[in-house]
Design an enzyme around this catalytic site. Sequence first.
Site, short mmCIF file in Angstrom:
data_model
loop_
_atom_site.label_atom_id
_atom_site.label_comp_id
_atom_site.label_asym_id
_atom_site.label_seq_id
_atom_site.Cartn_x
_atom_site.Cartn_y
_atom_site.Cartn_z
N ALA A 111 0.85 -1.20 0.00
CA ALA A 111 0.00 0.00 0.00
C ALA A 111 0.87 1.24 0.00
CB ALA A 111 -0.89 0.01 1.24
N THR B 119 -6.39 -0.67 8.29
CA THR B 119 -6.07 0.27 9.36
C THR B 119 -7.31 0.71 10.13
OG1 THR B 119 -5.37 2.58 9.65
CG2 THR B 119 -6.15 2.01 7.48
N ASP B 120 -7.11 1.22 11.35
CA ASP B 120 -8.24 1.78 12.11
C ASP B 120 -8.66 3.14 11.54
OD1 ASP B 120 -6.03 3.26 12.94
OD2 ASP B 120 -6.37 2.98 15.09
N GLU B 121 -7.82 3.72 10.65
CA GLU B 121 -8.15 5.07 10.14
C GLU B 121 -9.40 5.06 9.26
OE1 GLU B 121 -4.87 7.53 9.02
OE2 GLU B 121 -3.46 6.34 10.20
N TYR C 82 -5.75 8.81 2.15
CA TYR C 82 -5.19 7.51 2.52
C TYR C 82 -6.28 6.59 3.08
CZ TYR C 82 -3.09 4.02 5.64
OH TYR C 82 -2.79 2.86 6.30
N LYS D 282 -7.94 3.07 1.61
CA LYS D 282 -7.91 1.80 2.34
C LYS D 282 -9.35 1.29 2.56
CE LYS D 282 -4.92 -0.19 3.91
NZ LYS D 282 -4.03 -1.24 3.33
N1 NAD Z 1 2.08 1.57 9.73
C1 NAD Z 1 0.99 1.48 10.46
O1 NAD Z 1 0.94 1.98 11.59
C2 NAD Z 1 -0.21 0.70 9.96
C3 NAD Z 1 -1.28 0.46 10.81
C4 NAD Z 1 -2.37 -0.29 10.35
C5 NAD Z 1 -2.37 -0.79 9.06
N2 NAD Z 1 -1.32 -0.53 8.23
C6 NAD Z 1 -1.36 -1.10 6.89
O2 NAD Z 1 -0.34 -2.09 6.86
C7 NAD Z 1 0.22 -2.19 5.55
C8 NAD Z 1 1.71 -2.00 5.60
O3 NAD Z 1 2.01 -0.72 6.18
P1 NAD Z 1 3.52 -0.23 6.37
O4 NAD Z 1 3.51 0.79 7.43
O5 NAD Z 1 4.43 -1.41 6.47
O6 NAD Z 1 3.74 0.50 4.95
P2 NAD Z 1 5.09 0.87 4.21
O7 NAD Z 1 4.78 2.13 3.47
O8 NAD Z 1 6.25 0.87 5.16
O9 NAD Z 1 5.32 -0.32 3.19
C9 NAD Z 1 4.53 -0.52 2.07
C10 NAD Z 1 5.25 -1.52 1.18
O10 NAD Z 1 4.41 -1.76 0.03
C11 NAD Z 1 5.19 -1.69 -1.15
N3 NAD Z 1 4.31 -1.26 -2.24
C12 NAD Z 1 3.73 -0.04 -2.42
N4 NAD Z 1 3.00 -0.03 -3.54
C13 NAD Z 1 3.11 -1.28 -4.10
C14 NAD Z 1 2.56 -1.91 -5.23
N5 NAD Z 1 1.76 -1.23 -6.07
N6 NAD Z 1 2.86 -3.20 -5.48
C15 NAD Z 1 3.68 -3.88 -4.64
N7 NAD Z 1 4.25 -3.34 -3.55
C16 NAD Z 1 3.95 -2.06 -3.27
C17 NAD Z 1 6.28 -0.67 -0.82
O11 NAD Z 1 7.41 -0.81 -1.68
C18 NAD Z 1 6.59 -1.01 0.62
O12 NAD Z 1 7.55 -2.03 0.71
C19 NAD Z 1 -0.50 -1.12 4.71
O13 NAD Z 1 -1.53 -1.74 3.99
C20 NAD Z 1 -1.07 -0.16 5.75
O14 NAD Z 1 -2.23 0.47 5.26
C21 NAD Z 1 -0.25 0.20 8.65
#
Ligand code: NAD
Length: 349
Positions: free
Chosen positions: A81, A130-132, A156, A160
Amino acid sequence: MILVTGGAGFIGSNFILDWLATHDEAVVNLDALTYAGNVHNLASVKDDPRYTFVHGDIGDTQLVAGVLERHRPRAIINFAAESHVDRSIHGPEAFVQTNILGTFRLIEATRAYWGLLPEHSAFRFLHISTDEVFGTLGAADQAFSERTQYQPNSPYSASKAASDHLVRAYHHTYGLPVLTTNCSNNYGPYHFPEKLIPLVIHNALEGRALPIYGDGQQIRDWLYVRDHCSAIRRVLEAGVPGETYNIGGWNERANLDVVHTLCDILDELSPKAGGGSYRDQITFVTDRPGHDRRYAIDARKIEAELDWRPAETFESGIRKTVRWYLDNAEWVRGVASGSYRNWIEKQYA
Ligand SMILES: NC(=O)c1ccc[n+]([C@@H]2O[C@H](COP(=O)([O-])OP(=O)(O)OC[C@H]3O[C@@H](n4cnc5c(N)ncnc54)[C@H](O)[C@@H]3O)[C@@H](O)[C@H]2O)c1
């Protein structure tokens, strides 16, 4: 074999490292390596025969179909994402592209693959959200439960939310065995330093300002990333297809309190050369437009139905996190300078 998308990002790389440390089963990591993807996070498993990296986009239907055909995963965990709210305010299109269209193409390719599987009821598509998506809470509101109405406020969270709805619809329309998790804010190792906690640690140590949006009283519910990973493993193992699970550790904190805690731990573990506290570097900046005031997760469903609990409290997790950043200054420098991109090019040219 499981397929992880976005496994070079913050949560995905923690998930893969934990998975390979606790399972014999192999993992394929499909990642487009955007600015947020860093294969250096996975350097320790790069030569593990159970680990395969595929450089590609979840929105590339042909490539995804080829990966599914070649590796025949029993489950897909979709982390891929665009994940940063501020970036979505300045450039929402990439969010629509990956989070909505990308998820759609991934799940559509998955449906075709799943339909031909002999054991297709055992297959799982686990969508990480996400909770957002639930919007914002007032001080007196109850925490978000699985029944809370979606009210996303940023590009964002809207993207999601759209992907969550698509995934849900694929279960109801086609019977695809999907699971969705909605987690609170994560923190821990390998967190890209554009997000609050790693940004504060990095800036503090560099002697830079510690920017706080608005009055710093926005409340987030924090979960140590490895606890999020253990919850995902539990949902994959025992979650009921079609169900959603909120994941959180009951750790609501105002942003300013988080920054104070980080400064105090840094004062103790890495005192400033000239004396004084890192708190002196705090500066208040104009608030983010439409900034949600409070998020809080009601995690009773996953606790009761899947018997999951986080291993860390906020205090133990945040201390581990600061320690990790102090011990991994080279990783932080590499990410902050963008030099890991050269490393990627050499490894995967
Ligand atoms: N970080 C948080 O606090 C949090 C909380 C709840 C949910 N999330 C969700 O968890 C997931 C991971 O979050 P994160 O913080 O590790 O994000 P991040 O931005 O650190 O990592 C995202 C990864 O996805 C890859 N990516 C992006 N677009 C792509 C595509 N089109 N095809 C293939 N790969 C692609 C990127 O290269 C990266 O490695 C997301 O879906 C996010 O919405 C994150």
